[in-house]
Scaffold this motif. Sequence first.
Motif, short mmCIF file in Angstrom:
data_model
loop_
_atom_site.label_atom_id
_atom_site.label_comp_id
_atom_site.label_asym_id
_atom_site.label_seq_id
_atom_site.Cartn_x
_atom_site.Cartn_y
_atom_site.Cartn_z
N ASN A 1 47.75 26.25 1.57
CA ASN A 1 46.61 26.42 2.30
C ASN A 1 45.46 25.63 2.14
O ASN A 1 44.64 25.26 2.84
CB ASN A 1 46.08 28.15 1.87
CG ASN A 1 47.01 29.15 2.34
OD1 ASN A 1 47.96 28.79 3.21
ND2 ASN A 1 46.75 30.37 2.14
N SER A 2 45.42 25.19 0.89
CA SER A 2 44.44 24.12 0.51
C SER A 2 44.58 22.88 1.31
O SER A 2 43.59 22.00 1.83
CB SER A 2 44.42 23.89 -1.28
OG SER A 2 44.15 25.05 -1.59
N ILE B 1 43.15 18.95 5.61
CA ILE B 1 43.75 18.24 6.81
C ILE B 1 42.94 18.54 8.25
O ILE B 1 42.61 17.88 8.88
CB ILE B 1 45.31 18.49 6.95
CG1 ILE B 1 46.01 17.85 6.10
CG2 ILE B 1 45.74 17.94 8.58
CD1 ILE B 1 47.53 18.24 5.74
N LYS B 2 42.69 19.81 8.23
CA LYS B 2 41.92 20.51 9.38
C LYS B 2 40.69 19.96 9.42
O LYS B 2 39.96 19.59 10.37
CB LYS B 2 41.88 21.95 9.40
CG LYS B 2 43.13 22.59 9.76
CD LYS B 2 43.10 24.12 10.06
CE LYS B 2 44.32 24.48 10.58
NZ LYS B 2 44.51 26.10 10.95
N ASN B 3 39.90 19.86 8.16
CA ASN B 3 38.55 19.12 8.00
C ASN B 3 38.70 17.61 8.48
O ASN B 3 37.86 17.21 9.02
CB ASN B 3 38.07 19.24 6.67
CG ASN B 3 37.66 20.71 6.17
OD1 ASN B 3 37.26 21.47 7.21
ND2 ASN B 3 37.48 20.92 5.09
N PHE B 4 39.69 16.92 8.22
CA PHE B 4 39.93 15.53 8.39
C PHE B 4 40.18 15.62 10.02
O PHE B 4 39.55 14.63 10.60
CB PHE B 4 41.00 14.87 7.64
CG PHE B 4 41.28 13.34 7.88
CD1 PHE B 4 40.21 12.53 7.88
CD2 PHE B 4 42.37 13.04 7.93
CE1 PHE B 4 40.28 11.16 8.49
CE2 PHE B 4 42.71 11.72 7.72
CZ PHE B 4 41.40 10.65 8.10
N GLN B 5 40.77 16.42 10.48
CA GLN B 5 41.05 16.57 11.98
C GLN B 5 39.73 16.58 12.67
O GLN B 5 39.46 16.01 14.02
CB GLN B 5 41.76 17.63 12.37
CG GLN B 5 43.45 17.26 12.13
CD GLN B 5 44.36 18.52 12.35
OE1 GLN B 5 43.97 19.62 11.89
NE2 GLN B 5 45.35 18.34 13.05
N LYS B 6 38.70 17.34 11.99
CA LYS B 6 37.44 17.34 12.62
C LYS B 6 36.74 16.03 12.95
O LYS B 6 36.15 15.76 13.95
CB LYS B 6 36.46 18.34 12.05
CG LYS B 6 36.94 19.80 11.97
CD LYS B 6 36.19 20.78 11.24
CE LYS B 6 36.54 22.17 11.17
NZ LYS B 6 35.76 23.03 10.34
#
Length: 255
Positions: A36-37, A42-47
């Motif tokens: 989950n971390s 990765i989702k933050n990087f995708q933003k």
Amino acid sequence: MKWKFNISDIDVRSINSGFAADYEFYLRTVRNCSNNSAVKYIKNFQKIINICLDNEWINKNPFMGYKSKIETIDVRFLIDLQLKNIQSKKLFSEWLSIVRDIFVFCCYTGLVYIDVKNLTKHKITRGIDEGLWIKTKRAKTKIEASIPLLAEAHEILKRYENHPKCVNENAVLPVLSNQKMNEYLKEIGDLYEIDFDITFHTARHTFATTVTLNNGVSLETVSKMPGHTNIRMTQHYAKIQDKKIGKDMLLLKIY
């Protein structure tokens, strides 16, 4: 970037699918992140990548085809008997007793460590019902939490109103460092024979389940009190025990 390329900055046009794969590998191995971390990082990087795409700084998404999924975590909390047992049993150490009391206070308010540490007298006011309420902005989200002060929590506050640490620091409870508090909580968990490691988040889970939802407080109300950003967060924290399910199902039984 330092681990893979020994650099501190990189041209955004150089970020490709290989970079994305290496980043995920780094998070899961070198940094030893849980699933989950790693997914959240990765989702933050995708933003950031999406901003680059929107501005046409890059023309290809390096995360194209990347799939990730947050795993549901089985949260732990104290049941009624465990909570009452922790409240009533006399402890041999002054600081163990203090940490126990602060933990129990959080069980009846839903506050996390940083919010109870920052709690001062001016954040406890008279509410619309003329009772005492905690009105504070959560340190993590800056969203206001509005929590009626239950009798068990009020009793603990009165117990420490003249404690030297509270007087000197304008605090309502003598909270130690997070590390020290959790060390004491682990010891308390062993003393009370709790079969998992208790932390301050255990108190938050206990508030959401044992103290509120299992006593008929609605999911919407439970979501509002601790300052959750949406009701899905409350659903993650809250688990309804068999006792509550059985009580509700009695309404459908025909005798």
